[in-house]
Design a protein around this motif. Sequence first.
Motif, short mmCIF file in Angstrom:
data_model
loop_
_atom_site.label_atom_id
_atom_site.label_comp_id
_atom_site.label_asym_id
_atom_site.label_seq_id
_atom_site.Cartn_x
_atom_site.Cartn_y
_atom_site.Cartn_z
N ASP A 121 1.15 -1.41 0.09
CA ASP A 121 0.20 -0.13 0.06
C ASP A 121 0.86 1.15 -0.08
OD1 ASP A 121 -2.57 -1.63 -0.45
OD2 ASP A 121 -2.83 -1.51 1.61
N VAL A 122 1.90 1.56 0.62
CA VAL A 122 2.73 2.42 0.82
C VAL A 122 3.29 2.39 -0.45
CG1 VAL A 122 5.18 3.40 1.79
CG2 VAL A 122 3.07 2.27 2.92
N ARG A 123 4.30 1.42 -1.36
CA ARG A 123 4.47 2.13 -1.99
C ARG A 123 3.57 2.05 -2.96
NH1 ARG A 123 4.29 -1.44 -6.03
NH2 ARG A 123 3.33 -3.29 -5.47
N ASN A 124 2.70 2.17 -3.40
CA ASN A 124 1.65 1.98 -4.36
C ASN A 124 1.20 3.79 -3.76
OD1 ASN A 124 1.36 -0.41 -5.88
ND2 ASN A 124 -0.54 -1.00 -4.52
N GLY A 125 1.06 4.20 -2.77
CA GLY A 125 0.71 5.20 -2.65
C GLY A 125 2.25 6.73 -3.28
N VAL A 126 3.19 5.71 -3.28
CA VAL A 126 4.66 6.73 -2.61
C VAL A 126 4.00 6.49 -4.26
CG1 VAL A 126 6.75 6.97 -3.11
CG2 VAL A 126 5.14 6.63 -0.79
N MET A 127 4.61 5.62 -5.11
CA MET A 127 4.61 6.07 -6.36
C MET A 127 3.55 6.80 -7.09
SD MET A 127 6.90 3.74 -6.99
CE MET A 127 7.70 3.57 -8.95
N ARG A 128 2.48 6.88 -7.11
CA ARG A 128 1.50 7.41 -7.21
C ARG A 128 1.32 9.07 -7.32
NH1 ARG A 128 -4.19 6.85 -6.36
NH2 ARG A 128 -4.31 7.51 -8.62
N LEU A 129 2.01 9.13 -6.09
CA LEU A 129 2.11 10.84 -5.38
C LEU A 129 3.12 10.95 -6.43
CD1 LEU A 129 1.79 13.40 -4.48
CD2 LEU A 129 2.71 12.36 -2.88
N ALA A 130 4.29 10.40 -7.30
CA ALA A 130 5.87 11.17 -7.39
C ALA A 130 5.45 11.14 -8.98
CB ALA A 130 7.15 9.25 -7.29
N VAL B 209 -6.67 17.01 10.52
CA VAL B 209 -6.43 15.43 10.90
C VAL B 209 -5.89 15.51 9.79
CG1 VAL B 209 -7.11 13.08 12.25
CG2 VAL B 209 -7.49 15.43 12.97
N GLU B 210 -6.27 14.49 8.39
CA GLU B 210 -5.37 14.93 7.85
C GLU B 210 -3.90 14.57 7.09
OE1 GLU B 210 -8.84 12.93 5.40
OE2 GLU B 210 -8.39 14.78 4.83
N ARG B 211 -3.83 15.79 7.28
CA ARG B 211 -3.25 16.81 7.04
C ARG B 211 -1.08 16.71 7.73
NH1 ARG B 211 -6.16 20.96 5.14
NH2 ARG B 211 -5.75 21.82 6.96
N ASP B 212 -2.00 16.28 9.10
CA ASP B 212 -1.24 16.27 10.29
C ASP B 212 -0.61 14.92 10.28
OD1 ASP B 212 -1.42 18.58 11.65
OD2 ASP B 212 -2.33 17.71 12.95
N LEU B 213 -1.12 14.23 9.68
CA LEU B 213 -0.55 12.27 8.97
C LEU B 213 -0.21 12.50 8.43
CD1 LEU B 213 -4.39 10.36 10.24
CD2 LEU B 213 -2.24 10.39 11.46
N LEU B 214 -0.08 12.97 7.42
CA LEU B 214 0.36 12.88 6.22
C LEU B 214 1.99 13.47 6.55
CD1 LEU B 214 0.42 12.80 3.39
CD2 LEU B 214 -0.90 15.02 2.65
N VAL B 215 2.01 14.70 6.89
CA VAL B 215 3.35 15.55 7.91
C VAL B 215 3.94 14.27 8.47
CG1 VAL B 215 4.54 17.29 8.98
CG2 VAL B 215 2.51 17.38 7.18
N LEU B 216 3.07 13.92 9.46
CA LEU B 216 4.44 12.26 10.27
C LEU B 216 4.78 10.98 9.18
CD1 LEU B 216 4.65 10.83 12.66
CD2 LEU B 216 2.34 10.01 13.09
N ALA B 217 3.42 11.16 8.04
CA ALA B 217 4.18 9.94 7.26
C ALA B 217 5.32 10.53 6.29
CB ALA B 217 2.79 9.25 6.33
N ALA B 218 5.18 11.51 6.26
CA ALA B 218 6.32 11.80 4.92
C ALA B 218 7.33 11.70 6.39
CB ALA B 218 5.81 13.09 5.27
N ARG B 219 7.53 12.22 7.77
CA ARG B 219 8.92 12.02 8.55
C ARG B 219 9.09 10.68 8.13
NH1 ARG B 219 6.46 16.46 12.82
NH2 ARG B 219 7.18 18.44 11.37
N LEU B 220 7.86 9.98 8.11
CA LEU B 220 8.71 7.95 8.60
C LEU B 220 8.94 7.84 7.50
CD1 LEU B 220 5.25 7.27 10.17
CD2 LEU B 220 7.84 7.19 11.37
N LEU B 221 8.22 8.03 5.84
CA LEU B 221 8.85 7.71 4.79
C LEU B 221 10.36 8.50 4.68
CD1 LEU B 221 6.14 8.42 2.65
CD2 LEU B 221 7.14 6.60 3.14
N ASP B 222 11.02 9.61 5.38
CA ASP B 222 12.14 9.93 5.41
C ASP B 222 12.94 8.98 5.54
OD1 ASP B 222 13.46 12.30 3.90
OD2 ASP B 222 13.47 13.23 5.51
N ARG B 223 12.72 8.06 7.18
CA ARG B 223 13.19 7.88 7.89
C ARG B 223 13.91 6.43 7.25
NH1 ARG B 223 10.89 7.41 14.03
NH2 ARG B 223 11.75 5.00 13.36
N LEU B 224 13.28 5.87 6.29
CA LEU B 224 12.87 4.81 5.83
C LEU B 224 13.73 4.91 4.58
CD1 LEU B 224 8.95 3.64 5.49
CD2 LEU B 224 10.55 2.28 7.01
N ALA B 225 13.68 6.18 3.97
CA ALA B 225 14.66 6.48 2.83
C ALA B 225 15.83 6.17 3.47
CB ALA B 225 14.22 7.52 2.40
#
Length: 150
Positions: free
Chosen positions: A20-29, A132-148
Amino acid sequence: MSRHDPETETTTGVADAAADVRNGVMRLARRLRAERDPGELTLGRLAVLGRLERDGPATTSALAVAERVTPQSMARIVQHLISAGLAERAPDPDDRRAAIVRITDAGREQVQQDRQRREAWLARAMSELSDVERDLLVLAARLLDRLADS
């Protein structure tokens, strides 16, 4: 009789979440790439300019390692950026036999314009989300950065 295996369920759950994460990241990219003007720099060249802007001057070999491309590919990218006036070569102050590549003012402007255009689209899209969705998205972006970085 079938046996319940929580470890398999957990592994499957993580694998499904990863898909799910890969699909979402790829579509956004892909969507962010679509916001670029046709005829602009390739994404590889833009990535190198962005790295030079963010991290400062670097040798061609250091750029190749950072961007995970061959030194030969990076040499071609750097040469194109230099020919376009977006980057320049200078002697390495630590090793006079080597050269460093640094971004020019024109290169910095190119990166900033590209970034602003894509961030403007993203801001418009994010304005349709709840707080709330924007806050979650910002948190997710930080987590994606850590994963990268892992």
